[in-house]
Design a protein around this motif. Structure first.
Motif, PDB file in Angstrom:
ATOM      1  N   SER A  29      17.946 -41.388 -44.169  1.00 53.90           N
ATOM      2  CA  SER A  29      16.969 -41.523 -43.784  1.00 53.90           C
ATOM      3  C   SER A  29      15.951 -40.242 -43.844  1.00 53.90           C
ATOM      4  CB  SER A  29      15.910 -42.638 -44.492  1.00 53.90           C
ATOM      5  OG  SER A  29      16.465 -43.330 -45.089  1.00 53.90           O
ATOM      6  N   GLU A  30      15.212 -39.646 -44.210  1.00 53.28           N
ATOM      7  CA  GLU A  30      13.680 -38.956 -44.050  1.00 53.28           C
ATOM      8  C   GLU A  30      13.200 -40.146 -42.516  1.00 53.28           C
ATOM      9  OE1 GLU A  30       9.877 -37.744 -45.345  1.00 53.28           O
ATOM     10  OE2 GLU A  30      11.291 -36.744 -46.184  1.00 53.28           O
ATOM     11  N   PRO A  31      12.724 -39.108 -40.956  1.00 49.36           N
ATOM     12  CA  PRO A  31      11.760 -40.174 -40.304  1.00 49.36           C
ATOM     13  C   PRO A  31      11.054 -39.838 -40.374  1.00 49.36           C
ATOM     14  CG  PRO A  31      12.761 -37.753 -39.684  1.00 49.36           C
ATOM     15  CD  PRO A  31      13.649 -37.980 -41.404  1.00 49.36           C
ATOM     16  N   ALA A  32       9.785 -40.332 -39.749  1.00 46.95           N
ATOM     17  CA  ALA A  32       8.701 -40.708 -39.530  1.00 46.95           C
ATOM     18  C   ALA A  32       7.701 -39.977 -38.025  1.00 46.95           C
ATOM     19  CB  ALA A  32       8.052 -41.729 -39.956  1.00 46.95           C
ATOM     20  N   THR A  33       6.945 -39.759 -37.841  1.00 43.73           N
ATOM     21  CA  THR A  33       6.136 -39.927 -36.449  1.00 43.73           C
ATOM     22  C   THR A  33       4.962 -39.819 -36.570  1.00 43.73           C
ATOM     23  OG1 THR A  33       5.184 -37.663 -37.230  1.00 43.73           O
ATOM     24  CG2 THR A  33       7.323 -37.221 -35.975  1.00 43.73           C
ATOM     25  N   SER A  34       4.218 -40.614 -35.363  1.00 44.95           N
ATOM     26  CA  SER A  34       2.892 -40.548 -35.661  1.00 44.95           C
ATOM     27  C   SER A  34       2.046 -40.906 -34.334  1.00 44.95           C
ATOM     28  CB  SER A  34       3.130 -42.652 -35.895  1.00 44.95           C
ATOM     29  OG  SER A  34       3.329 -43.028 -34.991  1.00 44.95           O
ATOM     30  N   LEU A  35       1.504 -40.608 -33.824  1.00 56.46           N
ATOM     31  CA  LEU A  35       0.747 -40.924 -32.843  1.00 56.46           C
ATOM     32  C   LEU A  35       0.399 -42.379 -32.182  1.00 56.46           C
ATOM     33  CD1 LEU A  35      -2.384 -38.893 -32.592  1.00 56.46           C
ATOM     34  CD2 LEU A  35      -0.577 -38.162 -32.181  1.00 56.46           C
ATOM     35  N   GLN A  36       1.039 -42.978 -30.688  1.00 53.71           N
ATOM     36  CA  GLN A  36       1.000 -44.305 -30.240  1.00 53.71           C
ATOM     37  C   GLN A  36      -0.394 -44.079 -30.112  1.00 53.71           C
ATOM     38  OE1 GLN A  36       4.542 -46.561 -29.534  1.00 53.71           O
ATOM     39  NE2 GLN A  36       3.559 -47.364 -27.412  1.00 53.71           N
ATOM     40  N   GLN A  37      -0.195 -43.609 -28.807  1.00 52.68           N
ATOM     41  CA  GLN A  37      -1.812 -43.064 -28.204  1.00 52.68           C
ATOM     42  C   GLN A  37      -2.196 -41.644 -27.398  1.00 52.68           C
ATOM     43  OE1 GLN A  37      -1.578 -45.988 -24.681  1.00 52.68           O
ATOM     44  NE2 GLN A  37      -2.331 -44.156 -23.474  1.00 52.68           N
ATOM     45  N   LEU A  38      -3.801 -41.713 -27.587  1.00 52.51           N
ATOM     46  CA  LEU A  38      -3.796 -40.001 -27.445  1.00 52.51           C
ATOM     47  C   LEU A  38      -4.734 -40.811 -26.068  1.00 52.51           C
ATOM     48  CD1 LEU A  38      -5.656 -37.577 -29.667  1.00 52.51           C
ATOM     49  CD2 LEU A  38      -6.827 -38.495 -27.902  1.00 52.51           C
ATOM     50  N   TRP A  46      -5.010 -33.460 -23.026  1.00 50.10           N
ATOM     51  CA  TRP A  46      -4.488 -34.499 -23.875  1.00 50.10           C
ATOM     52  C   TRP A  46      -3.236 -35.074 -23.326  1.00 50.10           C
ATOM     53  CZ3 TRP A  46      -6.321 -33.869 -30.014  1.00 50.10           C
ATOM     54  CH2 TRP A  46      -7.934 -34.077 -29.574  1.00 50.10           C
ATOM     55  N   LYS A  47      -3.144 -36.133 -22.886  1.00 53.96           N
ATOM     56  CA  LYS A  47      -2.233 -36.266 -22.954  1.00 53.96           C
ATOM     57  C   LYS A  47      -2.000 -37.356 -24.506  1.00 53.96           C
ATOM     58  CE  LYS A  47      -0.939 -40.087 -20.640  1.00 53.96           C
ATOM     59  NZ  LYS A  47       0.115 -40.687 -18.996  1.00 53.96           N
ATOM     60  N   VAL A  48      -0.309 -37.242 -25.488  1.00 50.21           N
ATOM     61  CA  VAL A  48       0.079 -37.499 -26.727  1.00 50.21           C
ATOM     62  C   VAL A  48       1.556 -39.049 -26.693  1.00 50.21           C
ATOM     63  CG1 VAL A  48       0.403 -36.707 -28.855  1.00 50.21           C
ATOM     64  CG2 VAL A  48      -0.823 -35.937 -27.305  1.00 50.21           C
ATOM     65  N   ALA A  49       1.299 -39.641 -26.662  1.00 53.99           N
ATOM     66  CA  ALA A  49       2.044 -40.788 -26.863  1.00 53.99           C
ATOM     67  C   ALA A  49       2.698 -40.513 -28.493  1.00 53.99           C
ATOM     68  CB  ALA A  49       2.330 -42.276 -26.537  1.00 53.99           C
ATOM     69  N   LEU A  50       4.663 -39.716 -28.429  1.00 51.59           N
ATOM     70  CA  LEU A  50       4.460 -39.497 -30.011  1.00 51.59           C
ATOM     71  C   LEU A  50       5.128 -40.684 -30.331  1.00 51.59           C
ATOM     72  CD1 LEU A  50       4.317 -37.581 -32.296  1.00 51.59           C
ATOM     73  CD2 LEU A  50       5.927 -36.689 -31.556  1.00 51.59           C
ATOM     74  N   ARG A  51       5.692 -41.338 -31.353  1.00 50.05           N
ATOM     75  CA  ARG A  51       6.113 -42.447 -30.988  1.00 50.05           C
ATOM     76  C   ARG A  51       6.854 -41.733 -32.591  1.00 50.05           C
ATOM     77  NH1 ARG A  51       6.589 -47.627 -32.053  1.00 50.05           N
ATOM     78  NH2 ARG A  51       7.960 -48.701 -33.901  1.00 50.05           N
ATOM     79  N   LEU A  52       8.475 -41.576 -32.731  1.00 42.54           N
ATOM     80  CA  LEU A  52       9.316 -40.603 -33.646  1.00 42.54           C
ATOM     81  C   LEU A  52      10.317 -42.639 -34.257  1.00 42.54           C
ATOM     82  CD1 LEU A  52      11.155 -38.142 -31.315  1.00 42.54           C
ATOM     83  CD2 LEU A  52       9.164 -37.693 -32.193  1.00 42.54           C
ATOM     84  N   GLN A  53      10.457 -42.396 -35.175  1.00 41.28           N
ATOM     85  CA  GLN A  53      10.620 -43.355 -36.261  1.00 41.28           C
ATOM     86  C   GLN A  53      11.847 -42.901 -36.954  1.00 41.28           C
ATOM     87  OE1 GLN A  53       9.415 -46.970 -36.168  1.00 41.28           O
ATOM     88  NE2 GLN A  53      10.874 -47.486 -37.263  1.00 41.28           N
ATOM     89  N   ASN A  54      12.792 -43.946 -36.844  1.00 39.02           N
ATOM     90  CA  ASN A  54      14.167 -43.424 -37.354  1.00 39.02           C
ATOM     91  C   ASN A  54      14.616 -44.389 -38.038  1.00 39.02           C
ATOM     92  OD1 ASN A  54      17.153 -42.814 -38.507  1.00 39.02           O
ATOM     93  ND2 ASN A  54      18.178 -43.099 -36.358  1.00 39.02           N
ATOM     94  N   PHE A  55      14.537 -44.499 -39.921  1.00 39.84           N
ATOM     95  CA  PHE A  55      14.639 -44.887 -40.607  1.00 39.84           C
ATOM     96  C   PHE A  55      16.435 -44.572 -41.192  1.00 39.84           C
ATOM     97  CE2 PHE A  55       9.838 -44.482 -41.202  1.00 39.84           C
ATOM     98  CZ  PHE A  55       9.810 -45.730 -40.692  1.00 39.84           C
TER      99      PHE A  55
END
Length: 158
Positions: A29-38, A46-55
């Motif tokens: 399935s298509e993964p998703a990305t989101s910002l968990q923290q900036l 900026w330090k960016v915590a990027l969430r990688l979601q494997n569906f």
């Protein structure tokens, strides 16, 4: 009564054996990305915590990503990385990236932190991932969401 019990037991046994033969369906399935923290650093970067979601139902190795980050209406920059992380099926992991944002995006974030208001963002671009025992695929992703000031953590949005 005993005959009914035996019949029911036989039917249940047959159904249980039939269910075992199916195995786990492997689905990509298509993964998703989101910002968990900036986090705004002292130097303005900026330090960016990027969430990688494997569906997917199977593990995937996230090989490459290039995502344009927009904060409010301001283009902040591009998050690019070769994380090389494996994420098990229907799970997520977080990677940290550094970003030198545009001046306009810095002002938007500073305003949100000063006024303690919600900040909309958009992540758009591509993520390349390799499903277990398969060839690499590139997925186009787009996510719109919001960040809020993290109480007690100056310069942090979650």
């Amino acid at each position: 009564m005993l005959r009914r019990f035996r019949s029911a037991l036989i039917v249940l046994s047959v159904l249980a054996l039939a269910a075992c033969g199916e195995g786990v369906v492997k689905r990509v399935s298509e993964p998703a990305t989101s910002l968990q923290q900036l986090t705004v650093n002292a130097d303005g970067s900026w330090k960016v915590a990027l969430r990688l979601q494997n569906f997917s139902s199977m593990p995937m190795r996230f090989d490459d990503l290039a995502l344009t980050l927009t904060i409010g209406d301001a283009a902040a920059g591009t998050l690019a990385a070769k994380p090389g992380v494996s994420i098990s099926g229907v799970s997520a992991d977080v990677i940290e990236l550094q970003l030198q944002p545009s001046a306009e995006a810095r002002l938007v974030v500073a305003g949100a932190l000063a006024d303690n208001h919600t900040l909309a963002y958009t992540l758009e671009g591509s993520v390349s991932a390799t499903p277990e025992d398969k060839k690499q695929r590139t997925f186009q992703v787009k996510n719109r969401s919001n960040l809020n000031h993290a109480p007690g953590l100056p310069g942090v949005l979650r």
